[in-house]
Design a protein around this motif. Structure first.
Motif, PDB file in Angstrom:
ATOM      1  N   PRO A  51     -19.027  -9.562   3.708  1.00 38.71           N
ATOM      2  CA  PRO A  51     -20.281 -10.020   4.309  1.00 38.71           C
ATOM      3  C   PRO A  51     -20.082 -10.508   5.744  1.00 38.71           C
ATOM      4  CG  PRO A  51     -20.069 -10.835   2.092  1.00 38.71           C
ATOM      5  CD  PRO A  51     -18.762 -10.202   2.421  1.00 38.71           C
ATOM      6  N   PHE A  52     -21.025 -10.103   6.619  1.00 36.24           N
ATOM      7  CA  PHE A  52     -20.946 -10.491   8.021  1.00 36.24           C
ATOM      8  C   PHE A  52     -22.246 -11.143   8.473  1.00 36.24           C
ATOM      9  CE2 PHE A  52     -21.484  -9.433  12.569  1.00 36.24           C
ATOM     10  CZ  PHE A  52     -20.430 -10.188  13.072  1.00 36.24           C
ATOM     11  N   CYS A  53     -23.349 -10.416   8.380  1.00 32.73           N
ATOM     12  CA  CYS A  53     -24.607 -10.951   8.926  1.00 32.73           C
ATOM     13  C   CYS A  53     -25.310 -11.893   7.948  1.00 32.73           C
ATOM     14  CB  CYS A  53     -25.542  -9.816   9.325  1.00 32.73           C
ATOM     15  SG  CYS A  53     -26.294  -8.951   7.939  1.00 32.73           S
ATOM     16  N   GLY A  54     -25.159 -11.633   6.671  1.00 30.50           N
ATOM     17  CA  GLY A  54     -25.805 -12.485   5.671  1.00 30.50           C
ATOM     18  C   GLY A  54     -27.309 -12.322   5.584  1.00 30.50           C
ATOM     19  N   GLY A  56     -28.859  -8.805   5.401  1.00 28.72           N
ATOM     20  CA  GLY A  56     -29.266  -7.464   5.026  1.00 28.72           C
ATOM     21  C   GLY A  56     -29.238  -6.415   6.110  1.00 28.72           C
ATOM     22  N   VAL A  57     -28.547  -6.679   7.208  1.00 35.07           N
ATOM     23  CA  VAL A  57     -28.566  -5.740   8.330  1.00 35.07           C
ATOM     24  C   VAL A  57     -27.276  -4.926   8.461  1.00 35.07           C
ATOM     25  CG1 VAL A  57     -28.786  -5.545  10.839  1.00 35.07           C
ATOM     26  CG2 VAL A  57     -30.218  -7.158   9.594  1.00 35.07           C
ATOM     27  N   CYS A  58     -26.135  -5.551   8.309  1.00 34.90           N
ATOM     28  CA  CYS A  58     -24.863  -4.898   8.672  1.00 34.90           C
ATOM     29  C   CYS A  58     -24.301  -3.975   7.586  1.00 34.90           C
ATOM     30  CB  CYS A  58     -23.836  -5.946   9.053  1.00 34.90           C
ATOM     31  SG  CYS A  58     -23.173  -6.894   7.650  1.00 34.90           S
ATOM     32  N   LEU A  59     -24.687  -4.140   6.354  1.00 34.53           N
ATOM     33  CA  LEU A  59     -24.224  -3.346   5.212  1.00 34.53           C
ATOM     34  C   LEU A  59     -22.752  -3.572   4.869  1.00 34.53           C
ATOM     35  CD1 LEU A  59     -26.012   0.063   5.953  1.00 34.53           C
ATOM     36  CD2 LEU A  59     -26.906  -1.964   4.800  1.00 34.53           C
ATOM     37  N   GLU A  60     -22.143  -4.594   5.430  1.00 31.04           N
ATOM     38  CA  GLU A  60     -20.726  -4.864   5.157  1.00 31.04           C
ATOM     39  C   GLU A  60     -20.493  -5.507   3.792  1.00 31.04           C
ATOM     40  OE1 GLU A  60     -18.435  -3.705   6.791  1.00 31.04           O
ATOM     41  OE2 GLU A  60     -18.973  -3.537   8.896  1.00 31.04           O
ATOM     42  N   CYS A  61     -21.548  -5.907   3.136  1.00 27.48           N
ATOM     43  CA  CYS A  61     -21.415  -6.647   1.879  1.00 27.48           C
ATOM     44  C   CYS A  61     -21.739  -5.794   0.661  1.00 27.48           C
ATOM     45  CB  CYS A  61     -22.346  -7.850   1.896  1.00 27.48           C
ATOM     46  SG  CYS A  61     -24.097  -7.380   1.911  1.00 27.48           S
ATOM     47  N   ARG A  72     -26.805  -4.505  -1.446  1.00 31.46           N
ATOM     48  CA  ARG A  72     -26.433  -5.550  -0.483  1.00 31.46           C
ATOM     49  C   ARG A  72     -26.307  -6.879  -1.218  1.00 31.46           C
ATOM     50  NH1 ARG A  72     -30.894  -3.675   3.943  1.00 31.46           N
ATOM     51  NH2 ARG A  72     -30.238  -1.511   3.901  1.00 31.46           N
ATOM     52  N   CYS A  74     -25.776  -9.752  -0.063  1.00 31.58           N
ATOM     53  CA  CYS A  74     -26.342 -10.927   0.616  1.00 31.58           C
ATOM     54  C   CYS A  74     -27.839 -11.083   0.361  1.00 31.58           C
ATOM     55  CB  CYS A  74     -26.073 -10.872   2.114  1.00 31.58           C
ATOM     56  SG  CYS A  74     -26.935  -9.553   2.992  1.00 31.58           S
TER      57      CYS A  74
HETATM   58  S1  FES Z   1     -23.832  -9.330   5.048  1.00 28.03           S
HETATM   59 FE1  FES Z   1     -24.789  -7.927   6.369  1.00 28.03          FE
HETATM   60  S2  FES Z   1     -26.038  -6.708   5.050  1.00 28.03           S
HETATM   61 FE2  FES Z   1     -25.158  -8.204   3.768  1.00 28.03          FE
END
Ligand code: FES
Length: 90
Positions: A51-54, A56-61, A72, A74
């Motif tokens: 998780p990066f943005c927390g 729902g934008v970055c898709l890292e989670c 997602r 987050c």
């Molecule tokens: S932390 Fe970025 S979309 Fe979930």
């Protein structure tokens, strides 16, 4: 003086291991609380991701929730009996 009620707990499964979480907590928060890191690997270079943005934008989670890949974590909230699968070690 009033006291706030304690949050209810739910039981989720993270990569096959039962874990307690607070009802209403995000799946990301449940993963962090359980010490799960990373939650996935970059598909190109295998780098650990999480998780990066927390928001729902970055898709890292992204994880798999109840068989739904690419969820997602987050923006998803835990529910009792939820099956959460990470792809960090595959
Ligand atoms: S932390 Fe970025 S979309 Fe979930």
């Amino acid at each position: 003086m009033s006291t706030r009620p304690l949050p209810e707990h739910v039981t989720v499964t993270i990569d096959g291991t039962p874990s307690r979480a607070w009802a209403g907590q995000s799946v990301t928060a449940a993963l962090v609380t359980a010490g799960v890191w990373p939650v996935r690997r970059n598909q190109v270079n295998g780098e650990p991701r999480g998780p990066f943005c927390g928001m729902g934008v970055c898709l890292e989670c992204e994880v798999t929730i109840n068989g739904l890949e690419g969820a997602r974590s987050c923006t998803a909230h835990v529910a009792d009996g939820m099956d959460i699968r990470t792809a960090a070690h595959g």
